[in-house]
Scaffold this motif. Structure first.
Motif, PDB file in Angstrom:
ATOM      1  N   SER A  61      61.010  37.829  81.174  1.00  8.29           N
ATOM      2  CA  SER A  61      61.909  37.163  80.780  1.00  8.29           C
ATOM      3  C   SER A  61      61.940  35.567  81.155  1.00  8.29           C
ATOM      4  O   SER A  61      61.463  35.055  81.551  1.00  8.29           O
ATOM      5  CB  SER A  61      63.159  37.653  82.241  1.00  8.29           C
ATOM      6  N   ASN A  62      63.128  35.104  79.931  1.00  3.29           N
ATOM      7  CA  ASN A  62      63.328  33.766  79.686  1.00  3.29           C
ATOM      8  C   ASN A  62      62.533  33.076  79.674  1.00  3.29           C
ATOM      9  O   ASN A  62      61.828  31.908  79.919  1.00  3.29           O
ATOM     10  CB  ASN A  62      63.554  33.660  81.525  1.00  3.29           C
ATOM     11  N   ASP A 102      60.444  32.040  76.074  1.00  4.37           N
ATOM     12  CA  ASP A 102      60.664  31.301  74.335  1.00  4.37           C
ATOM     13  C   ASP A 102      59.413  31.349  73.766  1.00  4.37           C
ATOM     14  O   ASP A 102      58.812  30.335  73.755  1.00  4.37           O
ATOM     15  CB  ASP A 102      61.264  30.254  73.870  1.00  4.37           C
ATOM     16  N   VAL A 109      60.162  43.695  75.319  1.00  4.96           N
ATOM     17  CA  VAL A 109      60.764  42.394  75.884  1.00  4.96           C
ATOM     18  C   VAL A 109      61.156  42.059  76.901  1.00  4.96           C
ATOM     19  O   VAL A 109      62.741  43.511  76.289  1.00  4.96           O
ATOM     20  CB  VAL A 109      60.604  42.063  74.574  1.00  4.96           C
ATOM     21  N   GLU A 110      61.065  41.265  78.076  1.00  3.82           N
ATOM     22  CA  GLU A 110      62.022  41.811  79.250  1.00  3.82           C
ATOM     23  C   GLU A 110      63.260  41.190  78.480  1.00  3.82           C
ATOM     24  O   GLU A 110      63.607  40.104  77.962  1.00  3.82           O
ATOM     25  CB  GLU A 110      61.269  41.602  80.162  1.00  3.82           C
ATOM     26  N   LYS A 111      64.638  40.796  79.142  1.00  2.00           N
ATOM     27  CA  LYS A 111      65.706  40.130  79.162  1.00  2.00           C
ATOM     28  C   LYS A 111      65.439  38.252  78.472  1.00  2.00           C
ATOM     29  O   LYS A 111      64.858  37.741  79.678  1.00  2.00           O
ATOM     30  CB  LYS A 111      66.710  40.195  80.438  1.00  2.00           C
ATOM     31  N   ASN A 112      66.901  38.131  77.770  1.00  2.00           N
ATOM     32  CA  ASN A 112      66.574  36.678  77.830  1.00  2.00           C
ATOM     33  C   ASN A 112      65.336  35.885  77.229  1.00  2.00           C
ATOM     34  O   ASN A 112      65.004  35.255  77.001  1.00  2.00           O
ATOM     35  CB  ASN A 112      67.235  35.966  78.767  1.00  2.00           C
ATOM     36  N   SER A 113      64.382  36.918  76.793  1.00  2.00           N
ATOM     37  CA  SER A 113      63.566  36.384  75.816  1.00  2.00           C
ATOM     38  C   SER A 113      63.317  36.709  74.366  1.00  2.00           C
ATOM     39  O   SER A 113      63.648  37.477  74.231  1.00  2.00           O
ATOM     40  CB  SER A 113      61.715  36.567  76.213  1.00  2.00           C
ATOM     41  N   SER A 114      62.058  34.975  73.824  1.00  2.00           N
ATOM     42  CA  SER A 114      62.303  35.575  72.713  1.00  2.00           C
ATOM     43  C   SER A 114      61.086  35.442  72.051  1.00  2.00           C
ATOM     44  O   SER A 114      60.198  34.889  72.843  1.00  2.00           O
ATOM     45  CB  SER A 114      63.280  34.709  71.143  1.00  2.00           C
ATOM     46  N   LEU A 119      63.502  46.405  73.200  1.00  2.00           N
ATOM     47  CA  LEU A 119      64.531  45.060  74.088  1.00  2.00           C
ATOM     48  C   LEU A 119      65.362  44.806  74.729  1.00  2.00           C
ATOM     49  O   LEU A 119      65.713  45.480  74.250  1.00  2.00           O
ATOM     50  CB  LEU A 119      64.585  44.358  72.167  1.00  2.00           C
ATOM     51  N   SER A 130      67.466  40.107  74.176  1.00  2.00           N
ATOM     52  CA  SER A 130      65.426  39.311  73.774  1.00  2.00           C
ATOM     53  C   SER A 130      65.630  39.356  72.940  1.00  2.00           C
ATOM     54  O   SER A 130      67.341  40.675  72.007  1.00  2.00           O
ATOM     55  CB  SER A 130      64.692  40.360  74.630  1.00  2.00           C
ATOM     56  N   ALA A 175      70.558  42.008  72.475  1.00  2.00           N
ATOM     57  CA  ALA A 175      69.467  41.846  72.018  1.00  2.00           C
ATOM     58  C   ALA A 175      69.111  41.710  70.685  1.00  2.00           C
ATOM     59  O   ALA A 175      69.781  42.672  70.013  1.00  2.00           O
ATOM     60  CB  ALA A 175      68.491  43.192  72.570  1.00  2.00           C
TER      61      ALA A 175
END
Lengths: 252, 420, 483
Positions: B144-145, B147, B175-180, B207, B211, B239
Motif C-alpha cells: 500500500s501507499n 507509487d 495492488v494494495e490500497k493507494n498505490s499505483s 485492485l 489503487s 480504484a
C-alpha cells in the motif's frame, strides 16, 4: 388590501444534505418587481428550485405561502397551475417533443386545473406563433423539439415565450440574462415587461446589474449566506455594481 | 482435445489445495471441451479448427536461456522464455515484490484465496485448462501507499521449435490500497515463423481501494500460433484499471477482459487495437460488470483488417440491479482493407438499473479513397499513403496510453513486420 | 376421453380411425394433440389440394426433429404442444354474451381509445364480425374496387383454391418450413391468414388496413400471411388492431412472408397488443412470430414498422433479405413492456445484392418488472458491394425493477460496406420531468409526453390515423408505471 402574492417566512432549506438557505424572509405583492442579487454560489438558484418544488431540494423549517396557500405542500405541477413560473437558468432538452404540443399540454393542464375549457388547437398555435414572433422565434423554431439544438440565447427566449403563453401570477427569472447578447437581452426584457401588470409580480434573480436596466425593480435585495442582508430600491443595484458584494457580505 | 490434458507430474502435487484446484481445472475443461461455432461466446472465433493439430505441454524446466529482448523504454523487466520464468536479475524498488507463482502458493498460503476467484473455471474452458496446469507464472504484489514510476514489464518470448508446444501461464497481480503501478506485457517470438504453438495466459488482478493500474500489452506472436489471454480484474472503491492492448500476431488470438467494478467509484478503461493480415482471426472480447453505484467504464476498440483475416469484437456492458449513477461507454470501429477481409461484431448491453447512462457504437468502413488519392496526388506512394492513413486511424486509441515512451514503442511495434 | 387415447395410439399406423375423427370435428370437439392424422384432417377440412397436405406433413415430420429455441432472454413455462387444439377456435366457446360480461379494464381501454360501441363488441368477441357489419357487402365493395386494378386480397385458404399457381410458387419460399421451430409448426398446422398479390405496375389504391380492421377474423393461433408485390407495384399493409383484443389463445405462432420484385415497395405496419397478462404475470399471449421479406427485385423496398405493447412473451424479428441490387430494407420499432411482460425482438438485415441499404430504428421502453431485449443482425455478404446500414437502438427504463438488453450482431464481409450502429440506454431524467411539471403538466402526463417524444422517429412511419391511436395505446400501456 389583498393578501400578498408570496410570503416567505424564516425559510431554511438545502440540497444534497447541505443547508443553503438559512433564515430567508421575503414578501411579494401583486404589481411588484423584486430583484435578488448575490454573488455566485450564494444559493440563488437553490431558492428558485425550492420555491418550484424541484425534487431533491428540501425545506427544514419555515413557511412559504402563495396566494394564501401553503406552497410547500403542493407538487411542482400544482404550483405551476396556481400561477408560479420559473424561467430556468439551464433549461433541459426534451428530444422528440415539439414545443407546440408541450405548451398545449401545459396550457390545458393549467386551464383544466382552473376549471376552464381546453383551447382550440388552431387558435392556440396561432397565438404561440404570434408570441414567438415578438421574441424573435420564427415558426421553424417553434416546430422543433423543446430546447433541442437551441443556443443559450434561444433557450432563454423560449422560456420567455412559455411565460407569455402560461401567464403566471408570479414569474421567477433565474439568471435570465446569462448567455444573451445585448440585443437579445432587450428582446427578452421587453417580452417580460409586456407581461407585467398590477395583477402579477416578477422575481428577478441575477448576478449582474445589467438586466435591471431593462426590467426595473421596485425592490432590490442583496442575498448572501442564505438570507437577505440588505434591501433597497433600484439604486442599490448600481451601488452593488460599483462596490461589489464584498462589503455587503461582511455586513451580516 | 488430444494432448491438451496430459498426466504429467507438476511441482507441488503434495499440497492438497494445489492438487485439488488443478483437478478442478482439468475436469472443468473436459466438461466444457473446446468451443465450437455453436458456443455463443466463441461463435465468431471458432477456436476448434486450431486444435485439430494436437498440442502438448512440455515441462521444460530444462531450458533457461535468458532473453536479449530489450524494450525501448526504461523499466523493470521480467522474462519468460518458452513459458518458463527466468530468475529475476535487476533489483526492484521498495513496495514491489515479484516471485514465481508456484513459490507464492507454496510459501504464502493466503495468496491461494485469490486464485481462480475471479477467473472462474466453469465459465471459460481455457481458464479451466490453464488452472489445470497451474504451475508457471508470476505473483506481483504492490504494497500500500507506493507509487511505482518505472513500468514493470513482462516479456514472453517463444523460441520456436518443431513441437506443437502449449504454454499455460498464470499471473496474479495484487495492488494494495493507494498505490499505483504500470505493467506492460509483451509477447514475442524468435525463430521459425511458421511453427505452431499455443499460448494460454490468465491474469488475475486485484485492485484495492484507491489503487491504480495501467496495463499495456503487445501481442506479436508467430504467424501460426494461437494466443488466448484472459484478464480478470476486480476493481474496488475509487480504484482504476486502465488497459490498452495491441494485437497483431498469431493465427488465432483472443484477448479477453473480464472486469468487476465491485465497489463505488471504481473505474475501468479497456482499450484495444488490432491490425492484421493473412488468414488470422483476432478477437477482442470484453465483459465489464458494473456491480455497484457510481462506477464508470469506457472502451475504445479499433481494428484494421487486411488479407483474408477476420477481426472479432464482442463487448458486453452489464449493469446490476441498483447499480445506479453508473456510466458505461463503448465504441468499436473497424476498417477493412481487402475484398476477403471480414469483421464480426457483437456489442452488448445488459442493463438492470434505470438511472444509468450507457451507450455503445460500432462502425465499419474502408480506407477513405479521397484521402488516399489526395496523398497520392502529392507524390506519396499508395502503400505509404495507406500506411499513414492506417496509423492515423489507430492513432486516437493509441494516444490514450498515458506514457509517451510506451506510445512510441507501440507505434514502432505497429510497423515492425517480421512475419512477412 | 377414450377417443383421444385411441387417436394417440393410432398415431403411426395411419388411417384407421379417420372417419371417427371427422365426426368429432363436425361436432366441433376436436381432441387436443398433434400428429399426422390431425394435420391431414386440417387439410381435408379446408379442402386443400394434395400438394399442400404433403407440404404440411413434411413440415410436421421435420418439426418433430427440432428443439424449441432457448437462446432468447425469455423465461416462460414450457408449452405442452400435445395439449393444444390445432383447429377449433376456442374463443367462440367462451365468448361473453354482452359487453357487461367483458373485463372492465378492457372496456375502459376502449373508452380511452374512442372506439365505437359496435366495434368494441367485435373486439371483445361478443359478436362475430358478420353479425355487426355487413361484412359481405363491405368486403365486396372493397374487393370490387381492388379487383378493378387486379389486386388479389383474400384469405390464404381461398387463394390456395383460386390462385394455386401463385401460392405454390411463393409459399415457404421466404420462410421455409425448416427455418425455425415455430415457423415449422406453423407450416404444419396453419389455419388461415391473408393473401395479397399486387400485379405489375399497380399502386394499391388503399391501405389494406381499412378493410382489415373490420374484417379481422379470429384466424387463430397459427396465422399465415403471404404478400407478393410484382414489378413496379406498391402496397401498404396494416396488421392488427389498435385496441387490445380479447384473446383466449395462449400461443400465437404466425408467419408473414413477403416477396418484393423489381422496383416494388411494400410497407408493413403492425400494432400488436394482444393480452399481456395481469399485473402478476398470469395469463397473456405467447407471441412467437416469424416475419420476413425478400427483396428479390432490383430497387425493391420493404419497410417494417411495429408498435409492440401486448403479449406476455414476444419473440419476433421481422427481417429483410436484400437480394436485388439497390434494394433497401427498413425496420422501425417501438416496444413497450410493463408489469411482467417479456419481449425479445429486433430484426435481421441480410445484404446480398450490390448497393443495398438498410436502416434500423428501435426504441424500447421497459417499466414495472418487465424485461426487454433488442436482438438484431446486420450481415453483409461478400457480394454486397457498397452496402450501407445505419442502426440506432435506444432504450428507456422506467423504475428500478425492469431490465433492458441490447444484443446486436454485425457481420461484415465486404470492405466497401459502411455500417454504423449506435445504442443508448437511459431513464427519463428527473430534470425533464421537473421541467414539464414546473409548467403544470402532471407526472403521468409528463412521462407519456417524453415517451412519445422518444418514440417519435418510429411513430411517424405509421399511417396517420393509426399513429394517433398507437400513441394513445402507449400511454395506456404505461399506466401505473409511474410513482
Amino acid at each position: 388590501m389583498t393578501a400578498p402574492l408570496l410570503e416567505i417566512e424564516d425559510l431554511y432549506a438545502g440540497v444534497d444534505g447541505k443547508e443553503i438557505i438559512k433564515g430567508f424572509n421575503l414578501t411579494i405583492n401583486a404589481g411588484e418587481i423584486h430583484a435578488i442579487m448575490g454573488p455566485n454560489g450564494a444559493g440563488k438558484s437553490t431558492l428558485s428550485n425550492v420555491l418550484c418544488g424541484k425534487p431533491g431540494y428540501y425545506v427544514t423549517s419555515g413557511n412559504v405561502r402563495f396566494k394564501g396557500r401553503d406552497l410547500l405542500k403542493l407538487s411542482p405541477e400544482e404550483r405551476a397551475c396556481e400561477g408560479l413560473f420559473l424561467s430556468m437558468q439551464y433549461p433541459v432538452e426534451i428530444p422528440g417533443v415539439p414545443i407546440t404540443s408541450f405548451l398545449k399540454h401545459a396550457v390545458n393542464a393549467i386551464r383544466s386545473y382552473k376549471g376552464e375549457p381546453e383551447l382550440d388547437t388552431m387558435e392556440f398555435i396561432k397565438m404561440v406563433k404570434a408570441e414567438g414572433k415578438k421574441l424573435g422565434l420564427d415558426n421553424e423554431m417553434i416546430k422543433r423539439a423543446v430546447n433541442v439544438g437551441f443556443s443559450g440565447g434561444e433557450k432563454k427566449r423560449l422560456e420567455t415565450l412559455q411565460m407569455s403563453v402560461l401567464k403566471p401570477s408570479l414569474a421567477i427569472l433565474d439568471e435570465a440574462d446569462s448567455g444573451l447578447d445585448i440585443d437579445a437581452l432587450r428582446v427578452v426584457a421587453e417580452g417580460v415587461n409586456a407581461l407585467h401588470n398590477e395583477n402579477n409580480a416578477l422575481l428577478v434573480i441575477t448576478h449582474y446589474q445589467r438586466l435591471l436596466n431593462h426590467i426595473v425593480p421596485d425592490f432590490v435585495h442583496v442575498y448572501a449566506d442564505g438570507k437577505i442582508v440588505k434591501t433597497g430600491d433600484k439604486t442599490l443595484a448600481l451601488e452593488l455594481e460599483e462596490k461589489g458584494y464584498a462589503g455587503f457580505v461582511k455586513e451580516k | 482435445m488430444d494432448g491438451l490434458i496430459q498426466d504429467i507430474k507438476l511441482i507441488g502435487e503434495e499440497i492438497p489445495w494445489l492438487k485439488e484446484i488443478r483437478a478442478k481445472g482439468r475436469n472443468a475443461f473436459i466438461k466444457q471441451g473446446i468451443p465450437t461455432p455453436k458456443t455463443e461466446a466463441w461463435k465468431y472465433t471458432k477456436p476448434n479448427r486450431f486444435f485439430e493439430t494436437p498440442f502438448s505441454y512440455t515441462p521444460s524446466n530444462l531450458i533457461s536461456i535468458s532473453s536479449n529482448i530489450k524494450l525501448p523504454f526504461d523499466c523493470y523487466q521480467i522474462n519468460f522464455t518458452n513459458g518458463v520464468f527466468n530468475p529475476f536479475t535487476s533489483s526492484l524498488p521498495q513496495g514491489i515484490e515479484v516471485m514465481p507463482i508456484i513459490e507464492a502458493i507454496m510459501f504464502t498460503p493466503k495468496v491461494r484465496e485469490k486464485i481462480s476467484n475471479i477467473a472462474k473455471v466453469d465459465e471459460n474452458p481455457f481458464v479451466a485448462l490453464n488452472t489445470g496446469y497451474l504451475n508457471e507464472g508470476v505473483y506481483i504484489h504492490i504494497s500500500s501507499n507506493v507509487d511505482i514510476k518505472k513500468p514493470l514489464t513482462i516479456v514472453y518470448e517463444t523460441l520456436c521449435t518443431d513441437r506443437n508446444d502449449m504454454y499455460n501461464l498464470r499471473n496474479l497481480i495484487h495492488v494494495e490500497k493507494n498505490s499505483s503501478v504500470q505493467i506492460v506485457e509483451a509477447f514475442y517470438y524468435e525463430g521459425k515463423v511458421k511453427s505452431s504453438y499455443f499460448m494460454n495466459v490468465v491474469n488475475e488482478i486485484y485492485l484495492e481501494e484507491n489503487s491504480h493500474l495501467r496495463h499495456y500489452k503487445l501481442q506479436d506472436e508467430a504467424f501460426k500460433s494461437a494466443h488466448i489471454a484472459f484478464n480478470a480484474v476486480k476493481v474496488e472503491d475509487n480504484a482504476s484499471y486502465k488497459s490498452f492492448c495491441l494485437q497483431k500476431g498469431a493465427d488465432m488470438a483472443r484477448n479477453e477482459s473480464y472486469v468487476e467494478l465491485s465497489e463505488k467509484g471504481a473505474h475501468a478503461t479497456v482499450d484495444s487495437a488490432y491490425i492484421m493480415n493473412g488468414w488470422a482471426t483476432i478477437d477482442t472480447t470484453t465483459n465489464i460488470n458494473h456491480l455497484k453505484p457510481y462506477t464508470t467504464s469506457s472502451q475504445l476498440v479499433k481494428g484494421v483488417v487486411g488479407g483474408q483475416a477476420k477481426g472479432v469484437f464482442q463487448g458486453k456492458i452489464h449493469i446490476s440491479p441498483n447499480a445506479v449513477k453508473t456510466e458505461g461507454y463503448q465504441l468499436h470501429k473497424a476498417m477493412l482493407l481487402t475484398d476477403d477481409a471480414e469483421v464480426d461484431v457483437k456489442p452488448e448491453l445488459e442493463i438492470f438499473a434505470d438511472d444509468v447512462k450507457c451507450s455503445h457504437g460500432s462502425a465499419c468502413g474502408e480506407l477513405d479513397k479521397e484521402q488516399l488519392f489526395y496523398m497520392q496526388s502529392r507524390g506519396i506512394s499508395e502503400d505509404e499513403a495507406k500506411q499513414m492513413l492506417i496509423e492515423a486511424y489507430l492513432n486516437d486509441v493509441i494516444a490514450k496510453v498515458d506514457d509517451e515512451k510506451i506510445i512510441e514503442w507501440i507505434k514502432l511495434s505497429l510497423n515492425s513486420n517480421k512475419s512477412e | 376421453m377414450s377417443k383421444e387415447n385411441e387417436i394417440n395410439l393410432t398415431d403411426a399406423s395411419g388411417d384407421k380411425y379417420k372417419y371417427g375423427f371427422v365426426t368429432d370435428i363436425e361436432a366441433d370437439t376436436i381432441p387436443c394433440g398433434l400428429n399426422a392424422d390431425i394435420i391431414r384432417m386440417i387439410s381435408a377440412k379446408k379442402g386443400e389440394p394434395e400438394w399442400l397436405c404433403e407440404w404440411r406433413l413434411k413440415a410436421f415430420e421435420f418439426w418433430q426433429t427440432m428443439k424449441e429455441p432457448s437462446w432468447a432472454k425469455l423465461d416462460y413455462e414450457k408449452i405442452d404442444y400435445q395439449s393444444l387444439s390445432y383447429y377449433s377456435a376456442p374463443k367462440q366457446k367462451v365468448a361473453p354474451k354482452s359487453l357487461e360480461e367483458v373485463d372492465k379494464d378492457l372496456l375502459e381501454t376502449y373508452e380511452k381509445l374512442g372506439i365505437p360501441l359496435k366495434e368494441q363488441e367485435v373486439l371483445a368477441g361478443v359478436v362475430a364480425v358478420d353479425a355487426v357489419f355487413d361484412s359481405v357487402s363491405v368486403a365486396t365493395t372493397y374487393r370490387a374496387k381492388l379487383a378493378e386494378q387486379g389486386v388479389i386480397f383474400c384469405s390464404i385458404s381461398e387463394a390456395v383454391k383460386e390462385h394455386p399457381e401463385l401460392v405454390k410458387k411463393y409459399l415457404g419460399s421466404v420462410v421455409p418450413y425448416t427455418d425455425n421451430f415455430y415457423a415449422c409448426l406453423n407450416s404444419a398446422v396453419f389455419t388461415d391468414g391473408s393473401f395479397v398479390y399486387i400485379p405489375k405496375g399497380v399502386k394499391c389504391p388503399m391501405e389494406l388496413s381499412t378493410y382489415f380492421r373490420i374484417n379481422a377474423k379470429n384466424t387463430g393461433q397459427f396465422e399465415r400471411t403471404l404478400i407478393i408485390a410484382d414489378d413496379d407495384s406498391y402496397v401498404s399493409y396494416l396488421e392488427g388492431c389498435t385496441a387490445p383484443q380479447r384473446d383466449e389463445n395462449q400461443l400465437h405462432a404466425a408467419i408473414v412472408e413477403i416477396v418484393v420484385l423489381n422496383n416494388a415497395e411494400v410497407k408493413y405496419s403492425t400494432v400488436q397488443n394482444w393480452y399481456p397478462g395481469d399485473a402478476e404475470g398470469k395469463g397473456g399471449v405467447y407471441n412467437f412470430v416469424t416475419k420476413r421479406a425478400a427483396c428479390r427485385g432490383e430497387n425493391s423496398k420493404i419497410s417494417w414498422t411495429q408498435v409492440e405493447t401486448g403479449s406476455a412473451v414476444t419473440w419476433k424479428y421481422p427481417s429483410c433479405v436484400l437480394q436485388g441490387n439497390n434494394s433497401s430494407g427498413e425496420f422501425y420499432s417501438v416496444a413497450i413492456t410493463n408489469n411482467k411482460q417479456q419481449a425479445d425482438t429486433g430484426t435481421k438485415m441480410i445484404h446480398i445484392g450490390k448497393n443495398t441499404t438498410s436502416k434500423i430504428i428501435s426504441k424500447g421502453i421497459s417499466a414495472g418488472f418487465s424485461n426487454q431485449t433488442y436482438r438484431g443482425l446486420v450481415k453483409v455478404s461478400p457480394s454486397a458491394d457498397n452496402a450501407r446500414n445505419y442502426t440506432q437502438c435506444d432504450s428507456l427504463l422506467i423504475g428500478t425493477t425492469c431490465g433492458s438488453h441490447t444484443v446486436p450482431y454485425i457481420e461484415n464481409r465486404n470492405k466497401t460496406a459502411q455500417l454504423e450502429h449506435e445504442a443508448t440506454t437511459s431513464k427519463i431524467s428527473d430534470e425533464q420531468l421537473f421541467y414539464c411539471m414546473s409548467r403544470g403538466i402532471g407526472e403521468e402526463e409528463a412521462v407519456s409526453l417524453i415517451v412519445n417524444g422518444f418514440c417519435k422517429e418510429v411513430m411517424q412511419h405509421l399511417p396517420m390515423e393509426f399513429a394517433i391511436e398507437a400513441a394513445k395505446l402507449i400511454n395506456i400501456s404505461l399506466e401505473g408505471s409511474v410513482g
